[in-house]
Design a protein around this motif. Structure first.
Motif, short mmCIF file in Angstrom:
data_model
loop_
_atom_site.label_atom_id
_atom_site.label_comp_id
_atom_site.label_asym_id
_atom_site.label_seq_id
_atom_site.Cartn_x
_atom_site.Cartn_y
_atom_site.Cartn_z
N TYR A 1 74.65 -12.21 -2.23
CA TYR A 1 73.71 -11.30 -1.57
C TYR A 1 74.09 -9.87 -1.93
O TYR A 1 75.23 -9.44 -1.70
CB TYR A 1 73.77 -11.48 -0.05
N LEU A 2 73.15 -9.12 -2.49
CA LEU A 2 73.38 -7.74 -2.90
C LEU A 2 72.78 -6.81 -1.85
O LEU A 2 71.56 -6.70 -1.74
CB LEU A 2 72.74 -7.48 -4.27
N VAL B 1 70.36 -15.45 -6.54
CA VAL B 1 70.75 -14.10 -6.18
C VAL B 1 69.80 -13.61 -5.10
O VAL B 1 68.57 -13.67 -5.26
CB VAL B 1 70.71 -13.15 -7.39
N LEU B 2 70.36 -13.14 -3.99
CA LEU B 2 69.59 -12.63 -2.86
C LEU B 2 69.74 -11.12 -2.81
O LEU B 2 70.85 -10.60 -2.95
CB LEU B 2 70.07 -13.27 -1.56
N LEU B 3 68.64 -10.42 -2.59
CA LEU B 3 68.64 -8.96 -2.62
C LEU B 3 68.17 -8.39 -1.30
O LEU B 3 67.17 -8.86 -0.74
CB LEU B 3 67.72 -8.45 -3.74
N GLU C 1 67.43 -12.62 8.25
CA GLU C 1 67.40 -13.93 7.61
C GLU C 1 68.79 -14.36 7.17
O GLU C 1 69.17 -15.53 7.30
CB GLU C 1 66.45 -13.90 6.41
N LEU C 2 69.57 -13.42 6.64
CA LEU C 2 70.93 -13.73 6.22
C LEU C 2 71.76 -14.22 7.40
O LEU C 2 72.59 -15.12 7.25
CB LEU C 2 71.58 -12.48 5.60
N ASN C 3 71.52 -13.65 8.56
CA ASN C 3 72.30 -13.99 9.75
C ASN C 3 72.09 -15.44 10.20
O ASN C 3 72.90 -15.98 10.97
CB ASN C 3 71.96 -13.03 10.89
#
Length: 265
Positions: free
Chosen positions: A118-119, A143-145, A177-179
């Motif tokens: 995740y960037l 790859v998540l941005l 969303e990452l959480n």
């Protein structure tokens, strides 16, 4: 390819056109008779033409001397000639001028499924492209941005990535969303030294911005902790893409201790 493309050009424009033709030969891995015949003609032209300065003639003669007949040595000679003419044209090489040579996958190393990165707010297209290139080389799935991260379709990112942006899935992702995801950990200072960190089998490595690192809100998503690269230099600083390369390889090659494997089983 033929010399008519060069004859009607002059000065630096001629050299830059020659550079583009040489680049085409390298990118297409050409070593056939037509390519060799064109380069023989090019050498003769550069050596004999009245507009060629002594440095251009010297570069052409050096190419002729370097050609050893095998494909590897011959393409290396083409590469040397291209960079010499590029320098003489007043066009210093940038990172995206380098041509990546296809290589075979290393034997005995398997992809680790579920590796993602995740960037968060990485601003430099160069860094984004470099991270894509490393992620693809080490078998990352995605790859998540963050919404504020530099765009992978930026020309500089595309050139630095060497074609990997088209091969590796990517998408934008909010911190909310990452959480909700599992196995999230940060590459950040103040964490567990990389040699001691227990990497998750699958998960998401969070990289922070070049200036501020991983944000407090992103760290709250990292329930699998933080991993750090111990540094001993006086600057004690790494470019984010370089740091990712080190941590990504450590993750790929990580094998949990035998007792941990026993517990998991």
């Amino acid at each position: 390819m033929n010399l008519r493309l060069l004859v009607h050009l002059h000065g630096r424009a001629r050299l830059r056109k020659a550079v583009l033709l040489l680049e085409r030969i390298e990118r297409e891995r050409k070593s056939d008779d037509d390519a060799r015949a064109f380069l023989d003609e090019l050498v003769v032209f550069l050596v004999s033409d009245g507009e060629s300065g002594e440095e251009v003639r010297s570069a052409a003669r050096a190419f002729a001397a370097e050609c050893a007949g095998t494909e590897g040595d011959w393409l290396r000679a083409v590469n040397n000639l291209r960079h010499r003419l590029m320098a003489l044209s007043g066009q210093p090489p940038a990172d995206w001028d380098f041509i990546a040579i296809p290589r075979e996958t290393a034997p005995g190393i398997a992809k680790r499924p579920g590796m993602r990165v995740y960037l968060e707010d990485i601003r430099s297209p160069y860094n984004v492209g470099s991270i894509f290139r490393t992620a693809e080389a080490l078998g990352f799935e995605e790859v998540l941005l963050s919404p504020e991260c530099a765009d992978p379709v930026h020309p500089r990112a595309q050139r630095t990535a060497m074609g990997t942006i088209d091969r590796l899935p990517w998408r934008r992702l909010s911190l909310e969303e990452l959480n909700r995801m599992e196995g999230v950990f940060a590459l950040e200072v103040g964490g567990t030294p990389i040699g001691d960190y227990a990497f998750p089998f699958s998960g998401i490595m969070v990289l922070g911005s070049e200036e501020l690192g991983v944000s407090r809100h992103a760290l709250e998503c990292c329930r699998s902790g933080k991993v750090s690269i111990p540094l001993v230099g006086t600057k004690a600083s790494l470019n984010v893409a370089s740091a990712f390369s080190i941590a990504a390889w450590a993750w790929l090659s990580y094998s949990p201790p035998a007792d941990a494997r026993h517990i998991c089983s």
